[in-house]
Design a protein around this motif. Structure first.
Motif, PDB file in Angstrom:
ATOM      1  N   THR A  45       0.836  -1.201   0.000  1.00 46.35           N
ATOM      2  CA  THR A  45       0.000   0.000   0.000  1.00 46.35           C
ATOM      3  C   THR A  45       0.869   1.248   0.000  1.00 46.35           C
ATOM      4  O   THR A  45       1.789   1.379   0.803  1.00 46.35           O
ATOM      5  CB  THR A  45      -0.924   0.022   1.225  1.00 46.35           C
ATOM      6  N   THR A  76       0.529   5.356   0.267  1.00 42.35           N
ATOM      7  CA  THR A  76      -0.394   6.420   0.663  1.00 42.35           C
ATOM      8  C   THR A  76       0.217   7.780   0.396  1.00 42.35           C
ATOM      9  O   THR A  76       1.326   8.084   0.856  1.00 42.35           O
ATOM     10  CB  THR A  76      -0.751   6.311   2.159  1.00 42.35           C
ATOM     11  N   ASN A 133       0.461  11.361   1.353  1.00 43.71           N
ATOM     12  CA  ASN A 133       0.230  11.837   2.713  1.00 43.71           C
ATOM     13  C   ASN A 133       0.382  13.356   2.867  1.00 43.71           C
ATOM     14  O   ASN A 133       1.228  13.847   3.616  1.00 43.71           O
ATOM     15  CB  ASN A 133       1.188  11.104   3.668  1.00 43.71           C
ATOM     16  N   ASN A 162      -3.480  16.132  -0.855  1.00 43.84           N
ATOM     17  CA  ASN A 162      -2.490  15.165  -1.340  1.00 43.84           C
ATOM     18  C   ASN A 162      -1.860  15.563  -2.672  1.00 43.84           C
ATOM     19  O   ASN A 162      -1.438  14.711  -3.459  1.00 43.84           O
ATOM     20  CB  ASN A 162      -3.110  13.759  -1.438  1.00 43.84           C
ATOM     21  N   LYS A 203      -3.463   5.098  -2.564  1.00 44.66           N
ATOM     22  CA  LYS A 203      -4.601   5.857  -2.055  1.00 44.66           C
ATOM     23  C   LYS A 203      -4.123   7.185  -1.484  1.00 44.66           C
ATOM     24  O   LYS A 203      -2.918   7.424  -1.343  1.00 44.66           O
ATOM     25  CB  LYS A 203      -5.332   5.056  -0.979  1.00 44.66           C
ATOM     26  N   ALA A 257      -4.338  10.013   1.752  1.00 40.86           N
ATOM     27  CA  ALA A 257      -4.644  10.140   3.173  1.00 40.86           C
ATOM     28  C   ALA A 257      -5.858  11.053   3.364  1.00 40.86           C
ATOM     29  O   ALA A 257      -6.089  11.975   2.588  1.00 40.86           O
ATOM     30  CB  ALA A 257      -3.446  10.706   3.917  1.00 40.86           C
TER      31      ALA A 257
END
Length: 260
Positions: free
Chosen positions: A16, A18, A20, A26, A55, A57
């Motif tokens: 994963t 992220t 952040n 982001n 993905k 945050a």
């Protein structure tokens, strides 16, 4: 290049990544591109990592694209060798990458999502390539990928106007793979990853490789006849997993994949 704005974790074969910077939706800084390059390099080289999820945050945005306050418009801002976000021009990655989109996904953020193999989106997600509104062009893959993934006539409206695309419209256009309620996004992505990880590693990788390679062939006949010449095809045919799958099925047991 390490960056506090790129977080990574690995569990049960799922890697994963992220983004952040939730307070900045982001948005990507130059250093984040280099950190993303390193993260995807790690994913590509580690056989224990089977699928990647990227993905954002927080619950407001996947990624609002490039932070324009930190980028130079004269082309001098450096990008990694694999292109925008370390993924846009990474053509040799045969393992699947999933974008989990939880909100705003525009500009370079949308280009990053389009570079992934699947996009699982919250019903609250909003997409778009608004670059023409600020005198720019979506040259990180957005123009070409949206046309290919949604079709020319559907893509040209959003491309030329820079308008927003709702998650529902994105699903209808075809670039959103799955559309789920906002509070179900994480579970939906986890379930999809579990299904992929349960499959034979070489079969998953060859499936992606053939799908992407086949799109570049002039005809369906060329793709079908040429696939057997791919080195990965021969590696799969000679693998232990190719024998283990049918054997496990016949013996009514769970297959034990070796990845070789």
């Amino acid at each position: 290049m390490a960056s506090k704005f790129i977080l990574t974790s690995a569990e049960d074969g799922v890697f994963t990544i992220t983004l952040n910077r939730p307070e900045k939706l982001n948005a990507l800084l130059p250093e984040m591109h280099m950190a993303l390059e390193e993260a995807f390099d790690r994913f590509a080289s580690d056989d224990a990592l089977r699928v990647c999820v990227i993905k954002g945050a927080g619950d407001r945005a996947f990624c609002a694209g490039s932070d324009l306050t930190a980028f130079k418009t004269d082309g001098s801002t450096p990008y990694p060798k694999s292109g925008y976000a370390g993924l846009a021009q990474r053509y040799d990655l045969t393992k699947p990458v999933i974008a989990a989109v939880n909100g705003i996904c525009v500009g370079g953020g949308f280009e990053l999502a389009l570079s992934c193999d699947m996009v699982v989106a919250s019903e609250k997600a909003v997409f778009g390539l608004p670059e023409p509104k600020v005198g720019l062009i979506a040259i990180g893959g957005g123009v070409h990928r949206l046309v290919r993934q949604a079709g020319l006539k559907r893509a040209m409206g959003p491309l030329l106007t820079g308008r927003a695309i709702s998650a529902q419209e994105g699903f209808a256009m075809g670039f959103v793979s799955e559309l789920v309620p906002a509070d179900c996004l994480d579970d939906a992505v986890a379930g999809l990853c579990a299904q992929i990880v349960a499959n034979a590693p070489l079969a998953v990788e060859l499936t992606k490789e053939l799908a992407m390679w086949g799109l570049d062939q002039p005809t369906l006949a060329d793709a079908l006849t040429g696939q057997v010449e791919r080195p990965a095809f021969h590696r799969w045919m000679a693998s232990e997993d190719a024998r283990e799958g049918p054997k496990a099925f016949a013996e009514k047991r769970k297959a034990e994949w070796k990845g070789r």
